[in-house]
Design an enzyme around this catalytic site. Structure first.
Site, short mmCIF file in Angstrom:
data_model
loop_
_atom_site.label_atom_id
_atom_site.label_comp_id
_atom_site.label_asym_id
_atom_site.label_seq_id
_atom_site.Cartn_x
_atom_site.Cartn_y
_atom_site.Cartn_z
N LYS A 227 -21.09 50.62 36.35
CA LYS A 227 -20.83 50.56 37.79
C LYS A 227 -20.79 51.98 38.38
CE LYS A 227 -19.59 48.98 41.86
NZ LYS A 227 -18.39 48.33 42.35
N LYS B 273 -13.93 56.70 47.26
CA LYS B 273 -13.02 56.39 46.14
C LYS B 273 -13.82 56.34 44.83
CE LYS B 273 -12.32 52.65 44.08
NZ LYS B 273 -12.25 51.24 43.73
#
Lengths: 286, 286
Positions: free
Chosen positions: A160, A228
Site C-alpha cells: 500500500k 498522512k
C-alpha cells in the site's frame, strides 16, 4: 470506509458485531441487523474474525493492545484483520504482541476509496500467513474485487505504501506537466488526450481528467490523508534504509497545501500549488 | 528514428529526397528508391515538404538557418516539418526567421520510439497553422497512428515536454516504490501485479514490467536522451516562468546516472540509482 464495508458484509449474510467511537454508523448498522458491542475486547470475545478500519497506527495500537483492547479478550480462535493504512512496522509489532494470546493477524489495507468500499470493488493487499488468508478470503470477497496475498505480515502495508508513493508522485508530475502546458497556452483537454495516448498514460490521468478540466478538486481522496500516508512512507523508508528523494519533495508540496488550508481537496489538487508557484490564475468552471 | 520513418514514406509511395551527415542511412534509402541531396538547401529547393529528425535545437537551427540551410533555398511553396524533440522556443524562432522566405513550418515531435517509427504507430504531436497541418496529414499518417493538432507553432513541442515530465517522474516514482518494496522483502512480480490493478497503474508500469523483473535495462529510450529532454523542459519552464520542483530532482537523478556511466540504459534504469542509494544488491536474471 468502515460503514459501507460493514454493510456489504451484512448483505453477504455475515452476522456482525460492531463497535465505533462514532455512534452514527453504529446505530445505522444496528438498524440493518448488526449487534453492538461496547469495546474492542467485547467484539474480540464474541467474533471469529475481527476487522479494524482506523485512521492511523496509534489508533490500531490502542484498539489491539490498549485498555479494553483485543489483547484482553480470551479467544484463541480469533483472527484480527487490520484493513487500516498504518505503519507496516507497527502492524508487525501488534501481531507479535497478540501472538501469545493465540490471536492470528493479517494486515490488509485497501485501495479504491469510498466508491470502491460502497461498490465492493476494493483492491485488498494482504500480508500474513497464507492459511489464515485462505480462511478470511470469502469475507474479503464480500468487500473487494482484486484480493492479493503478498507475503508475510506487513507485506500488505508495504505494498500500500508503494502504491501511495506512485500515486502522489504521478499526480504531482501531472500537476507540473499541466501547469507548463497552461503557461505555454495549450488547450488542456487536447493536451490530456494526446498525453493519455502515449507512455504518459495512467489511471491517475484517466480518473482525474474531469477534475483538471473542471478545475474543481472535491475529494476523492483528501490531501490530508495522502499526507498522512507520505509520513508513513518516510517513516518506513527510514526504518528500512531507503532514501526517497522524489517522494520527499512531494511530501513537502503536500505539506505546503495543508499549510495553505487545502488539505480537504482531492489529492489531484496538488496542481493548485504548482499553478500558484507559476502565477497561473485558473478559475473553476461552473 | 529518421531511417524507418523515411522508409515508411517510400513504402506509402511518396517520392523522397534524402540528406544526412551519416552516409549509411542515405545509401540504404537510395537503394530503396530515394534520391540523394548534398545539403538541406538542395532538398528545400526540390521538395514540397521537408521533414527534419535531428538530435537537438542547435542541429535544427543549423539545418534551417545555417550555411546551405533551408533559409538559402528559393521555394515559396515549401512546408518545413520539424519532427525532432527540441526547444519549442527555438522552433518558434526558426519559424519566424523562415517566414519572410515564404516557408511555412510545423513542429511535430513524436512519441513511441524506434519501435513506433518502424511500425508506423508513432504518436505525433503537431503545432502550427491548421491548414498547413491538413496538407501534411496524409504524410503524417504514413508514419504514425495518433496524430493530434494541438495549437499554434510550438504546441507540439510543449506537449512533448509535458509528456517527458510525466514519464521521467513516473519512472522515478516506480523506482522509489519498487526499491522500498525490495527492501521490505516483497516479491516484485506480485507487487507489480497488485500496483497495476489500482490507481498506481500506468503505461510505464505495464511496458517496463519485463525490465523490472529481469533487472536488465536495455533501451528502449536512453537515459542520455531523456536527460537531454529534461534540460529542454527546465529551459522552457524557466523561459515561461514555471517552477518544477519534482522534475528538477528527477533531472539531478538522471544526471547522477550519467555521471556513473549509465546514460546508455533504458530510462526505467533510474531504479538502479535508487537501489544503490538504498544499498540494495540486485543481480540481473539470466
Amino acid at each position: 470506509m468502515g460503514r459501507p464495508m460493514a454493510r456489504n458484509l451484512l448483505m453477504a449474510g455475515y452476522p456482525l458485531i460492531v463497535h465505533s467511537r462514532s455512534q452514527g454508523p453504529v446505530k445505522e448498522l444496528v438498524g440493518q441487523g448488526a449487534k453492538e458491542a461496547h469495546a474492542p475486547k467485547a467484539v474480540a470475545e464474541q467474533a471469529e474474525i475481527l476487522i479494524a478500519m482506523l485512521p492511523n497506527s496509534p489508533d490500531v495500537e490502542l484498539v489491539a493492545l490498549g485498555k479494553n483492547g483485543i489483547i484482553e479478550a480470551d479467544n484463541r480462535r480469533l483472527i484480527f484483520v487490520d484493513m487500516s493504512t498504518i505503519s507496516p512496522i507497527v502492524s508487525q509489532k501488534v501481531a507479535k504482541a497478540l501472538e501469545p494470546k493465540g490471536v492470528r493477524m493479517l494486515d490488509a489495507p485497501v485501495s479504491g476509496g469510498e466508491k470502491g468500499a460502497i461498490e465492493a470493488t476494493l483492491s485488498i493487499m494482504v500480508g500474513g500467513d497464507k492459511a489464515v488468508f485462505d480462511t478470511v478470503l470469502p469475507v474479503f470477497q464480500a468487500m473487494g474485487k482484486t484480493i492479493t496475498h503478498l507475503g508475510p505480515l506487513g507485506a500488505g502495508g508495504f505494498t500500500k505504501l508503494a502504491n501511495q508513493i506512485i500515486v502522489a508522485v504521478n499526480l504531482t508530475a501531472l500537476g507540473e506537466a499541466l501547469t507548463l502546458a497552461a503557461k505555454a497556452g495549450l488547450n488542456i483537454e487536447l493536451t490530456l488526450k494526446a498525453l493519455g495516448g502515449g507512455l504518459a498514460g495512467s489511471r491517475c490521468l484517466d480518473q482525474k481528467t474531469p477534475n483538471y478540466l473542471a478545475h474543481t478538486f472535491n475529494p476523492g481522496f483528501k490531501i490530508d490523508l495522502h499526507y498522512k500516508d507520505l509520513g508513513l512512507i518516510m517513516e518506513a523508508a527510514r526504518a528500512l534504509g531507503v532514501p526517497l528523494p522524489t517522494t520527499a519533495v512531494v511530501q513537502e508540496l503536500f505539506n505546503a497545501l495543508r499549510v495553505k488550508g487545502r488539505g480537504g481537496l482531492d489529492h489531484s489538487g496538488v496542481i493548485t500549488l504548482l499553478e500558484e508557484l507559476a502565477g497561473v490564475e485558473v478559475k473553476a468552471k461552473q
